[in-house]
Write an enzyme that holds these catalytic residues in place. Structure first.
Site, PDB file in Angstrom:
ATOM      1  N   SER A  49      26.952  69.217  33.009  1.00  0.00           N
ATOM      2  CA  SER A  49      26.209  70.292  32.563  1.00  0.00           C
ATOM      3  C   SER A  49      25.529  70.130  31.476  1.00  0.00           C
ATOM      4  O   SER A  49      24.597  70.393  30.879  1.00  0.00           O
ATOM      5  CB  SER A  49      27.145  71.597  32.332  1.00  0.00           C
ATOM      6  OG  SER A  49      27.801  72.056  33.599  1.00  0.00           O
ATOM      7  N   GLU A 223      36.522  85.262  21.911  1.00  0.00           N
ATOM      8  CA  GLU A 223      37.515  84.454  22.340  1.00  0.00           C
ATOM      9  C   GLU A 223      37.654  83.093  21.613  1.00  0.00           C
ATOM     10  O   GLU A 223      36.497  82.574  21.156  1.00  0.00           O
ATOM     11  CB  GLU A 223      37.577  84.091  23.759  1.00  0.00           C
ATOM     12  CG  GLU A 223      37.758  85.048  24.727  1.00  0.00           C
ATOM     13  CD  GLU A 223      39.293  85.796  24.698  1.00  0.00           C
ATOM     14  OE1 GLU A 223      40.179  85.229  23.880  1.00  0.00           O
ATOM     15  OE2 GLU A 223      39.342  87.076  25.087  1.00  0.00           O
TER      16      GLU A 223
END
Length: 460
Positions: A49, A223
């Site tokens: 990625s 998060e």
């Protein structure tokens, strides 16, 4: 998000609505222009990625594991970064006076969003505590530091709190956890400095309280690392991808010069596939499609170029003998040669390998449709791998016709830059649209699951 994931997500979307599924359309299916993207990295046939994100963000193919640099930079070699940096469309859009943003379900320092602002020899250097002695000695900066220093980004929404705070700071949601930084810096406070109408939030209540009308900068980190899967998300604590994207568009679209927004659910689709868990991967893809639909309602095709694509595919397969309307996560109507049922969704490799004593377990739809079920895989691996095949590019809006045929992945960045007359296409000489409004199109780039979705909007 490869073509197989797109097909399976389309059918799942329909089945979630009580239909057989095959006849359903994803929002991206309605985009009029389609192309294929070749995803290989300069040094790797199977991409990652980071190298792919550098291609579609910056217009240059790169090496596996590197962000925002040319292939002259070798992974893990900090000193090879200097002089080889490449700039993203997001950075060029900001330079041109547009508002810019990043929305992701991963940590905001992850590879896909990271290539929009960072230049680094290793995607995994999230905080300064991750840097090697060589990187520290040669003055390389971690991804989180570059997030707040390299480009003034108006909206940053996703996960990744722990990389922004020092090791002495307790996390507000998980008191037993602390920050990850050795340098003692509070990067959130650094980002807020000298900004007007700026907010930082870490929970849904405070996020909902943000009024786009009087907010010009918003950072939301929900998060410690990646956001929770959509199947596991607590809606009272964390906003959905669609909610984050809508807030971002409402803030960014106030700029009369336009905006660029990168929206990604690729990461969690990707993570679901790596885990061999098709249900979580495909549920993320359906949520991603919901976000694309909402983006279409909030923008105009007359002045917004919307691009949906993926950084890479996975070795996810979907087939077998199945009647119309068979559950995506169900089993074939026929038996395999070992006289056992098999799921129509399988993986070429990964943690779902289940051969024991020369045999595999039988299967039924009640088991295979469970949230934690891992589809069977042909080759045993701790983590399923990326695929090598081309991925799709879906496009609509101004200059979307330039997406056609089979293209190198770095072509994506060039089309977006050209559509908005950004460097190096400032003299693009685009004709003014025949409607009241902007002269230059807005750009929306959406990176899904295994596909990168990014939104670029420019209304000059």
């Amino acid at each position: 998000m490869g073509v197989t994931t797109v097909t399976a997500a389309r059918i799942l979307k329909g089945q979630m609505a009580g239909k057989s599924g095959e006849e359903t359309s994803l929002v991206m299916d309605t985009f009029p222009h389609l192309a294929l993207s070749k995803t290989y990295n300069v040094d790797q046939q199977m991409p990652d990625s980071a190298g792919t994100a550098t291609a579609y963000h910056c217009g240059v193919k790169a090496n596996y594991g590197t962000l925002g640099v040319t292939a002259a930079t070798t992974r893990y070699n900090c000193s090879s970064t200097f002089g080889n940096e490449v700039t993203s469309v997001l950075h060029r859009a900001k330079k041109a006076g547009k508002s810019v943003g990043i929305v992701t379900t991963t940590r905001v320092q992850h590879a896909s969003p990271g290539a929009a602002y960072a230049h680094i020899a290793n995607r995994g250097w999230y905080a300064d505590s991750d840097l090697t002695p060589e990187a520290l000695n040669n003055g390389c900066r971690d991804v989180a530091y570059q997030l707040i220093q390299n480009t003034e980004i108006n909206v940053i929404l996703g996960g990744g709190r722990q990389y922004m705070f020092p090791k002495t700071k307790q996390d507000p949601e998980y008191p037993s956890s602390r920050g990850d930084r050795n340098d003692g810096q509070d990067l959130v406070q650094e980002w807020l400095k000298n900004k007007k109408n700026a907010r930082y939030v870490w929970n849904k209540r405070d996020f909902d309280a943000v009024n786009p009308a009087n907010t010009d900068f918003l950072m939301g980190l929900f998060e410690l690392k990646d956001c929770r899967y959509e199947l596991d998300r607590d809606p009272s604590m964390d906003p959905s991808l669609t909610e984050m994207m809508e807030k971002a568009i409402r803030i960014l679209s106030k700029n009369p010069k336009g905006f660029y927004l990168f929206v990604e659910d690729k990461g969690r689709i990707d993570h679901g596939h790596h885990a061999g868990n098709a249900k979580r991967a495909l549920s993320e893809a359906v949520e991603f499609d919901r976000a694309i639909g909402r983006a279409a309602e909030l923008t105009s095709e007359m002045d917004t170029l919307s691009v949906v694509t993926a950084d890479h595919s996975h070795v996810f397969a979907y087939g077998g003998y199945s009647q119309r309307g068979n559950p995506v996560l169900g089993v074939s109507r026929g038996l395999a040669e070992d006289d056992k049922h098999f799921t129509t969704a399988v993986y070429g490799n990964g943690p779902g390998y289940k051969i024991s004593n020369g045999t595999r377990p039988d299967m039924n739809a009640s088991i295979s449709s469970g949230n934690d079920y891992l589809q069977q895989a042909a080759v045993p691996l701790g983590s399923e791998t990326h695929g090598i095949e081309d991925v799709a590019i879906f496009a609509k809006g101004p200059m979307s016709h330039l997406f056609h045929g089979v293209q190198e992945q770095n072509y994506i960045a060039h089309v977006m830059a050209y559509a908005a007359c950004l460097e190096p296409y400032e003299n693009c000489k685009l004709s003014e649209p025949n409607h009241a409004g902007s002269i230059r199109p807005s750009l929306l780039l959406l990176l899904m699951g295994l596909l990168p979705v990014s939104v670029f909007s420019s209304c000059v």
